[in-house]
Each structure stands twice: as C-alpha cells, then as structure tokens.
Scaffold this motif. Structure first.
Motif, short mmCIF file in Angstrom:
data_model
loop_
_atom_site.label_atom_id
_atom_site.label_comp_id
_atom_site.label_asym_id
_atom_site.label_seq_id
_atom_site.Cartn_x
_atom_site.Cartn_y
_atom_site.Cartn_z
N ALA A 494 20.04 31.26 1.98
CA ALA A 494 19.25 30.45 3.21
C ALA A 494 18.44 31.42 4.17
O ALA A 494 16.60 31.09 4.26
N GLN A 495 18.63 32.81 4.44
CA GLN A 495 18.32 33.58 6.13
C GLN A 495 17.32 34.21 4.74
O GLN A 495 16.17 34.32 5.50
N ILE A 496 16.91 34.37 3.29
CA ILE A 496 15.99 34.97 2.57
C ILE A 496 14.34 33.87 2.66
O ILE A 496 13.56 33.63 2.74
N ALA A 497 15.10 32.48 2.07
CA ALA A 497 14.21 30.97 1.35
C ALA A 497 13.58 30.68 2.42
O ALA A 497 12.17 30.20 2.49
N THR A 498 13.95 31.32 4.54
CA THR A 498 13.10 30.73 5.36
C THR A 498 11.42 31.32 5.44
O THR A 498 10.69 30.75 6.00
N TRP A 499 11.77 32.49 4.79
CA TRP A 499 10.23 33.44 4.70
C TRP A 499 8.85 32.88 4.14
O TRP A 499 7.99 33.84 3.27
N ALA A 500 9.69 31.62 2.95
CA ALA A 500 8.62 31.32 2.32
C ALA A 500 7.67 30.73 2.38
O ALA A 500 7.13 30.12 3.37
N ASP A 501 6.84 30.99 1.98
CA ASP A 501 5.19 30.76 2.30
C ASP A 501 5.13 29.68 0.48
O ASP A 501 4.19 28.49 1.80
N ARG A 502 5.81 30.30 -0.05
CA ARG A 502 5.67 28.57 -0.87
C ARG A 502 7.16 28.77 -1.64
O ARG A 502 8.15 29.24 -1.68
N HIS A 503 7.77 27.34 -1.50
CA HIS A 503 9.19 27.31 -1.43
C HIS A 503 9.48 26.25 -2.23
O HIS A 503 8.82 25.08 -3.26
N TYR A 504 9.69 26.69 -3.84
CA TYR A 504 10.14 25.77 -5.09
C TYR A 504 11.16 25.83 -5.59
O TYR A 504 12.20 26.89 -5.21
N VAL A 505 11.48 24.91 -5.43
CA VAL A 505 13.44 24.35 -6.09
C VAL A 505 13.86 24.26 -8.19
O VAL A 505 12.83 23.63 -8.19
N LEU A 506 14.57 24.98 -8.15
CA LEU A 506 14.76 24.37 -9.37
C LEU A 506 16.14 23.51 -9.88
O LEU A 506 16.89 23.92 -8.66
N ASP A 507 15.66 22.26 -10.56
CA ASP A 507 17.19 21.67 -11.54
C ASP A 507 17.65 21.30 -12.48
O ASP A 507 16.12 21.55 -12.99
N LYS A 508 18.42 21.53 -12.73
CA LYS A 508 19.15 20.82 -14.08
C LYS A 508 19.61 19.31 -14.30
O LYS A 508 20.35 19.44 -13.50
N VAL A 509 18.73 19.39 -15.37
CA VAL A 509 18.77 17.48 -15.27
C VAL A 509 19.14 17.76 -16.60
O VAL A 509 18.74 18.09 -17.94
N GLU A 510 20.09 16.21 -16.69
CA GLU A 510 20.79 15.96 -17.82
C GLU A 510 20.43 14.60 -18.55
O GLU A 510 20.76 13.78 -17.86
#
Length: 558
Positions: A494-510
């Motif tokens: 999280a300490q790195i993710a907070t610096w995002a100018d664009r933040h993408y999340v990947l999800d695995k869906v079944e």
C-alpha cells in the motif's frame, strides 16, 4: 513515454485497456490476480518471446498493442528505418501471435520483426523484473550494469574489445595450427597433395558428365536407333506411300482449287508447308542414319571416364561439385604448407597486431570503468538515504585480470554493508532479499540519472522482502521518480500504491468454468481508499480506511 496498452486474448486476459499516466501508473490486486501477466503482455509487445500459454484458450490468437511518444532520437531512427511518423503523431507497435505459434509485428502500421522491436525497446521503456534482484548475485551482471552506467562510449569500447578479441583468437588459432607438430603437418600435406593430383588430373566438368552419360546411352542402343531411323526414312521418302509423296499430291490438289475461297487457300498453304517439313525431316533422318555406327573404342573410353568420375564421387563427395570443393580445400592445404615460412611470418605479425589492438582497447575500457565505478558508488550511496539504508555502504570493486577476455581485462563485483561499522563484502554473501530489492532500485535510479533523462521505468514487484518504514521510504522514492519521468509499477504494498497517478486493480473472475482476468481503473477517492485499505489489512473496516486516508494524504494523492 508510454501512451496506451491494449490487450486481446493474451493469457487469461480477454480484453483490457490501460492508459498510462505521465507520472506513476500502479497495478495492484490479490496474489495470483494476473498483475505479472499484464506486464508480460507489455514485454511481449516490446519484442520479448511469447510464453507457451500466451494465447487465451479458445481464441485464434492474441494481439497486444502499445502506443508511445518517442523521444527525438528514437523518432529520427524510426524515420531512418522506414517507420516515419507525421509531426506530433504517436508511434505504435502491434504484436500478434496465433494459437499455432506464428507471430507478426507491425511498427507504425508497417511490417517489422520482433528483433527490431527488441532493439528499440530500451529507448521506449526499461523493465525491471522480479528476477533482476537475483541477478545482482552474479558478478557478470555487475559488469553489465557498470558498463551501462559508463554510457555509450564505454559500451562502444566493450563491443570493440569483443570484436578485437575474436580477431586475436582467430589469428592465434591459425598460428597454432600452422606451427603444430611437423610430422602431422607433413602427413596432412602428403594426403592433400595426393587428393589434388587425383582430382585435378581428372579435369572434372559437371556439364561433360551429362554429355558422356547421354553418349553412352546412345552407343549402348545404336542398333535400335539405326533400325528406327531407317524405318522413319522409308516412311517419309522411300516407298509408294511415303509421307512426302502423299503430302505433295494433297498440296497439288488443294492448290488447284485455292482460288475459290480463303479457307481453301489456307489449306493449300498448310499442305505445301507440311510437304516441305516432311522433306526436310527425311533429309535429317538420312544424315543421322549415315552417321550412325558403333565404335567399340569410343564406348570403352566413355565407360572408363565415367568409372573414374564415379570413383572420385564415392571417395570425395556425392556429386562433382563436392569433389571439386574437396580439391579446392586440399589445394589450400598444399599451398599453406609449401608457403609455410611466409605464412608463419604473416600470421605472427597479424597475431601481434591483433593482440596489441586488443590490449589497447581493453586498457581504454578499464579506464572508463574505473571512472564509472567511482561515480556509480557515490550515486548509489546517495540513493540509500532515500530508501531506508542510511547507514549502508556500497562499493564497486574493480579487479584487473591477468588476461584480456571478450569483455575486457576486468572483474567487477558490488560490495555492500547494510549497517555502520561493517566491512563491505560481496553483495551475494551479505544482502537479504529486501536489501537486494532496495539496492536494485538504487542502481536503476542511478542508471536512469546517468542518461540525464529516462523513458518509462517499469518495476515488477520491486517491493519483494520489504515492509513497514522501509516500504514507506521505497514508496516515497518511487513517487519522487514519477515526478521526473514515467514510472509503471506492480506492487503488493500500500505504501507504494498510494503514489499512483493512475491506479489499476486486477481481478481474477471465474464464470461457467472459465477464468478471466479483468483490469479496472480506480475512479475517485473512495475507491482508492478501499483498495489501499484492502492492501493494508485484507479488509475495508474503519481502522484500515483511516490508515489508507493517512497514507494517501502523505502522498498528496487525495
């Protein structure tokens, strides 16, 4: 600068689109959600070899497209290589691969190759993968990093040393071969001289061989040929029903009525032509018949000649061309031995020149490395204070080798000490996993700054083995880098993710027995807070959300 990445049917990703920020673009998600697969697609677009499962199951092929804004030097190179762009136009690479493994590449809409894309890839983005930290355990990688830091002139010297080494090795091997055991040399000479005499005395000619075989077939069947020629001559000219006589009668009859129509005139002309051709054919047959006679001496000579050729083919090659090539090589051996003294002197001179050139280039490369080693050590230590290694030491140990090799005459090893008062020792022996990750980050930053500016830096889980305050420091360093240039990062922290100018999340869906990876951009403060909270505690309860808000406020991303 990277613009947009589009993915279709790559691995478990059915379709995804990513717009890269000018600063930091961060990808997060649960373990196994496909973050590394997304970077694999980007690496594939930049020329990397496709993974065995690159094409999504059930799809005919995978397509990955990357658009980017080239810098001035890359734009000039693209134009020189036939991939020119209009002013202000973005560049693009489209890479496709079929289920059968056939791939294609298009650069700016024109056909290209994966090799070309790999060649220009470093000017587009630099990908620092998870395996890079482990490569830091190898001194060979240390030498590569030092030369990259030293710049284009050092890399050019390195390539020149490699080429000079190849020349020196070739000269030394030729000299060694020529100055080898005298008895062996004499035996090779005698054998080669025999080969030369046997083959060259035969005066081989590939065209003559076919003519001889044809002539032998003629003589073997001369009686049959004579009977056939005689029968043909008689049918054409010698009996009452001969072809020429019949055609003459037909031509006369048709000529008498030719004036009564165009068709009749044409038939009269054709009959006359046929009569003439039949008469000429009869004369040719007669001449051939007169010359047809069996000469036992000629047949014996032909058989002897063909037997010689076939024996040489069995001994030296499957066809005449191979036999002639064998004679050429043998002739070279003969001439080499007969000119032995002159060649020895020439080769000694060539070997000395090549060795002096190699040593001179290696010395210049060593000087460049010595200068770069001192500068690299200082720049890496300067980065340590930014990534919670305030007391760390880093040195580039450069040792001169006894002999010059293909990469010069130096052995390079990075030395490291994490704490004050410790002696710096080989990094492979003293650094923990988290320390390796941070040293790698410091090296990457130092390399980027050595170029005065950098293109996209792509980090695949640079956070391995770190947490707590160290993670906060690394996150802040990545955030600072993103203010200077484009940074793309896959992270679990999280300490790195907070610096995002664009933040993408990947999800695995079944769904329905099929697994798909989705890529979605977080939109708005609440979504960002929720994802940061999940990364901190696995849940989004109030305590985690408050902590997430504090981190985002620190990074000034709120």
């Amino acid at each position: 600068m990277l613009g947009r990445l589009e993915i279709q049917n790559y691995g478990l990703i059915a379709r995804a689109g990513v717009e890269f920020a000018q600063g930091a673009t961060i990808f997060t998600g649960e373990t196994g959600s496909g973050k590394t697969m997304l970077l694999g697609a980007l690496d594939f677009a930049l020329g990397a070899r496709a993974a065995p499962d690159a094409v999504r199951r059930g799809a005919r092929g995978a397509v990955v497209t990357i658009s980017f804004e080239p810098n001035d030097s890359l734009r000039a190179r693209l134009e020189a290589d036939g991939f020119e762009l209009d002013p202000g136009e973005e560049a693009s690479i489209v890479r496709e691969i079929t289920q059968a493994g056939r791939s294609s590449v298009r650069v700016n809409g024109r056909p290209s190759t994966a090799g070309y894309v790999r060649d220009i890839g470093d000017a587009i983005a630099e990908l620092v993968g998870q395996h890079e930290a482990q490569r830091l355990l190898s001194p060979a990688y240390h030498l590569e990093l030092l030369d990259r830091f030293a710049g284009d002139s050092a890399l050019a010297l390195r390539a020149a040393v490699s080429a000079a080494y190849a020349r020196a090795q070739a000269a030394a091997q030729s000299l060694e071969r020529l100055t080898g055991d005298e008895r062996d040399a004499r035996e090779r000479y005698d054998e080669a001289l025999f080969v030369v005499r046997e083959i060259e005395d035969a005066r081989l000619d590939p065209a003559q061989l076919e003519q001889l075989r044809e002539r032998r077939a003629y003589l073997d069947n001369v009686e049959r040929i004579a009977v056939a020629l005689e029968a043909a001559h008689e049918a054409l000219t010698s009996n009452e029903s001969a072809a020429t006589q019949g055609l003459g009668t037909a031509a006369a009859a048709l000529t008498g009525i030719a004036k009564f129509g165009e068709g009749l005139r044409e038939m009269a002309q054709r009959a006359g032509t046929l009569q003439t051709e039949a008469a000429e054919l009869g004369a040719d047959v007669a001449r051939e018949l007169d010359s047809t006679e069996f000469d036992p001496g000629e047949l014996e000579a032909i058989n002897s000649r063909l037997a010689l050729v076939e024996r040489l083919q069995r001994r030296y090659g499957g066809n005449i061309d191979e036999v002639i090539e064998r004679a050429r090589r043998a002739r070279a051996t003969v001439e080499e031995f007969e000119n032995r003294d002159g060649l020895l002197e020439q080769l000694r001179s060539e070997a000395q020149v090549a060795t002096r050139e190699l040593e001179s280039l290696a010395q210049s490369l060593t000087k460049a490395r010595q200068k770069a080693a001192s500068a690299l050590g200082k720049r890496v230590i300067a980065e340590f204070s930014e990534i919670a290694l305030d007391s760390g030491r880093f040195e580039v140990d450069l040792q001169r080798l006894e002999r010059v090799g293909a990469l010069g005459a130096d052995r390079v090893e990075f030395l490291f000490a994490a704490n004050a008062g410790e002696t710096a020792r080989p990094i492979a022996r003293v650094a923990s996993g988290g320390e390796l990750s941070r040293v790698l980050l410091a090296l990457v930053v130092a390399l980027a700054r050595s170029r005065n500016s950098f293109e996209a830096l792509i980090f695949d889980e640079i956070d391995a083995g770190i947490g707590g305050a160290t993670a906060t420091a690394v996150g802040a360093r990545i955030g600072e880098l993103a203010r200077q240039g484009q940074v793309v990062c896959v992270t679990h922290l999280a300490q790195i993710a907070t610096w995002a100018d664009r933040h993408y999340v990947l999800d695995k869906v079944e769904r329905g027995g099929e697994t798909t990876i989705t890529v979605r951009e977080l939109d708005g403060r609440k979504e960002r807070e929720g994802e940061i909270a999940r990364m901190l505690s696995g849940e989004t309860h109030d305590v985690a959300l408050r902590h997430a808000r504090a981190l985002l406020k620190t990074a000034k991303i709120t």
